[in-house]
Design an enzyme around this catalytic site. Structure first.
Site, mmCIF file in Angstrom:
data_model
loop_
_atom_site.group_PDB
_atom_site.id
_atom_site.type_symbol
_atom_site.label_atom_id
_atom_site.label_comp_id
_atom_site.label_asym_id
_atom_site.label_seq_id
_atom_site.Cartn_x
_atom_site.Cartn_y
_atom_site.Cartn_z
ATOM 1 N N HIS A 19 5.330 1.703 -3.747
ATOM 2 C CA HIS A 19 6.750 2.030 -3.726
ATOM 3 C C HIS A 19 7.533 0.973 -4.490
ATOM 4 O O HIS A 19 7.016 -0.086 -4.829
ATOM 5 C CB HIS A 19 7.300 2.191 -2.293
ATOM 6 C CG HIS A 19 7.385 0.946 -1.482
ATOM 7 N ND1 HIS A 19 8.040 0.883 -0.273
ATOM 8 C CD2 HIS A 19 6.897 -0.315 -1.699
ATOM 9 C CE1 HIS A 19 7.953 -0.339 0.224
ATOM 10 N NE2 HIS A 19 7.273 -1.072 -0.618
ATOM 11 N N CYS A 38 10.558 -6.767 -4.104
ATOM 12 C CA CYS A 38 10.315 -5.333 -3.894
ATOM 13 C C CYS A 38 11.047 -4.479 -4.918
ATOM 14 O O CYS A 38 10.873 -3.266 -4.948
ATOM 15 C CB CYS A 38 10.733 -4.917 -2.487
ATOM 16 S SG CYS A 38 9.817 -5.786 -1.227
ATOM 17 N N HIS A 44 4.909 -1.725 -6.277
ATOM 18 C CA HIS A 44 3.804 -2.477 -5.667
ATOM 19 C C HIS A 44 3.324 -1.621 -4.488
ATOM 20 O O HIS A 44 3.938 -0.592 -4.184
ATOM 21 C CB HIS A 44 4.283 -3.859 -5.188
ATOM 22 C CG HIS A 44 5.340 -3.763 -4.137
ATOM 23 N ND1 HIS A 44 6.662 -3.490 -4.432
ATOM 24 C CD2 HIS A 44 5.263 -3.827 -2.792
ATOM 25 C CE1 HIS A 44 7.349 -3.424 -3.317
ATOM 26 N NE2 HIS A 44 6.533 -3.612 -2.285
ATOM 27 N N HIS A 46 1.112 -1.062 -0.495
ATOM 28 C CA HIS A 46 0.742 -1.573 0.832
ATOM 29 C C HIS A 46 -0.368 -0.715 1.425
ATOM 30 O O HIS A 46 -0.514 0.462 1.072
ATOM 31 C CB HIS A 46 1.936 -1.514 1.798
ATOM 32 C CG HIS A 46 3.097 -2.365 1.394
ATOM 33 N ND1 HIS A 46 3.083 -3.736 1.497
ATOM 34 C CD2 HIS A 46 4.310 -2.039 0.876
ATOM 35 C CE1 HIS A 46 4.236 -4.216 1.072
ATOM 36 N NE2 HIS A 46 5.008 -3.206 0.672
ATOM 37 N N ASP A 84 -1.140 9.400 1.033
ATOM 38 C CA ASP A 84 -2.238 8.474 0.727
ATOM 39 C C ASP A 84 -2.540 8.436 -0.775
ATOM 40 O O ASP A 84 -2.726 9.469 -1.403
ATOM 41 C CB ASP A 84 -3.496 8.885 1.504
ATOM 42 C CG ASP A 84 -4.589 7.826 1.380
ATOM 43 O OD1 ASP A 84 -4.252 6.629 1.271
ATOM 44 O OD2 ASP A 84 -5.778 8.204 1.375
ATOM 45 N N HIS A 85 -2.584 7.206 -1.310
ATOM 46 C CA HIS A 85 -2.833 6.990 -2.728
ATOM 47 C C HIS A 85 -1.785 7.703 -3.587
ATOM 48 O O HIS A 85 -2.115 8.317 -4.599
ATOM 49 C CB HIS A 85 -4.278 7.384 -3.107
ATOM 50 C CG HIS A 85 -5.265 6.354 -2.635
ATOM 51 N ND1 HIS A 85 -5.600 6.230 -1.306
ATOM 52 C CD2 HIS A 85 -5.941 5.392 -3.288
ATOM 53 C CE1 HIS A 85 -6.451 5.231 -1.177
ATOM 54 N NE2 HIS A 85 -6.668 4.703 -2.360
ATOM 55 N N GLU A 128 3.901 -1.883 7.851
ATOM 56 C CA GLU A 128 3.838 -1.990 6.392
ATOM 57 C C GLU A 128 2.827 -3.071 6.008
ATOM 58 O O GLU A 128 2.097 -2.944 5.024
ATOM 59 C CB GLU A 128 5.232 -2.335 5.863
ATOM 60 C CG GLU A 128 5.329 -2.424 4.370
ATOM 61 C CD GLU A 128 6.734 -2.836 3.929
ATOM 62 O OE1 GLU A 128 7.444 -1.964 3.419
ATOM 63 O OE2 GLU A 128 7.116 -4.005 4.098
#
Lengths: 148, 140
Positions: A19, A38, A44, A46, A84-85, A128
């Site tokens: 994100h 951020c 980047h 998580h 996801d991904h 997170e």
């Protein structure tokens, strides 16, 4: 429920996503000041952990509030496949025009999972990182209809 | 109000089987958990007690007392046991995490007389738990 007692089932799921925190309502400088690292334009990622709990009557025949296979397949379909991904900003429609902070991610996951038909969603907790966690348990009853 | 939580661990075996259902139904509903010889888990139990700290001792309740209650009521009853066969309170119930948590609540609630039992959370694995609390008390 029995004698005023709630029994809830808790389950933890994981997804990895990227994100970027950037608000179109703020200037470049303000974005930089508010979001710091951020706000890096390339984003980047998580490894998110999502803990949910659902409540309901415990079926005497099975000893279960809900069969885990039903809960897991619902969460897989409604949340993990979408998150996801993925890039939260680019791939999840809810974050067009909304900053994918983990507060907002938590509410979006709640909004998706509240539709689970076999038990009552009590709470969503999103970690997170192992040091940051956010929880959402819905609004007061009169507002609950609005989030569905 | 202050909430105090103590954690214990115990290891136990169980299996899921409802004699009122056919072999096929048992297999379909319970999957691997229906293996007739059972299987085991390392359970982690978190017990939360709510109360006001005593003005003299500064304690909601003496942790030593809570430790003794948990040892007597839970560890001695469930640790290194086959839950289906050796825990009378679970007789006639499928020993799911939900049912074990409820049995634990019922065992502990009358024993905690200083403060009151607020929540029981039982982990079967790090990713699966059940919890019991009074209606509406889930968030604290």
């Amino acid at each position: 429920m029995n004698n005023g007692l709630t029994v809830a089932l808790g389950r933890r799921y994981r997804f990895a996503a990227s994100h970027r925190l950037h608000s179109e309502k703020l200037s470049e400088e303000e974005n930089n000041r508010v979001y710091g690292k951020c706000n890096n334009p390339y984003g980047h990622g998580h490894n998110y952990v999502v803990e949910i709990s659902v409540s309901g009557g415990v079926d005497p025949a099975t000893g279960m509030i809900v069969n885990l296979t039903d809960l897991d397949s619902f969460v897989e379909r409604e949340m993990l496949e979408a998150f996801d991904h993925k890039s939260l900003n680019e791939d999840v429609g809810a974050f067009r025009g909304k900053v994918p902070t983990t507060e907002n991610v938590c509410v979006e996951i709640y909004r998706r999972l509240i539709r689970f038909p076999l038990a009552k969603l009590e709470r969503v907790r999103v970690e997170e990182t192992s040091n940051n966690a956010f929880e959402y348990a819905g609004e007061e009853i009169q507002d609950r209809a609005a989030i569905r | 109000m202050v909430y105090l939580t103590r954690k214990i661990e115990f290891s136990a075996s169980h299996l899921y089987h409802n004699p009122a259902l056919s072999a096929e139904e048992n297999k379909r509903i319970f999957g691997k958990c229906n293996n007739p010889h059972g299987h085991g888990h390392n359970y982690t139990l978190e017990v939360t007690v709510a109360g006001e700290p005593d003005p003299v001792t500064g304690m909601v309740l003496d942790l030593k007392q809570l430790k003794e209650i948990l040892e007597r009521e839970i560890t001695q009853r469930m640790d290194h046991r086959f839950l289906n066969y050796e825990v009378p309170e679970l007789q006639g119930q499928i020993p799911t995490c939900e049912n074990i948590a409820r049995v634990i609540w019922n065992l502990l609630e009358p024993k905690i007389i200083q403060g009151r039992l607020h929540k029981v959370r039982l982990y079967e694995t790090p990713d699966l738990f059940a919890e019991c609390y009074r209606n509406g008390a889930g968030c604290a």
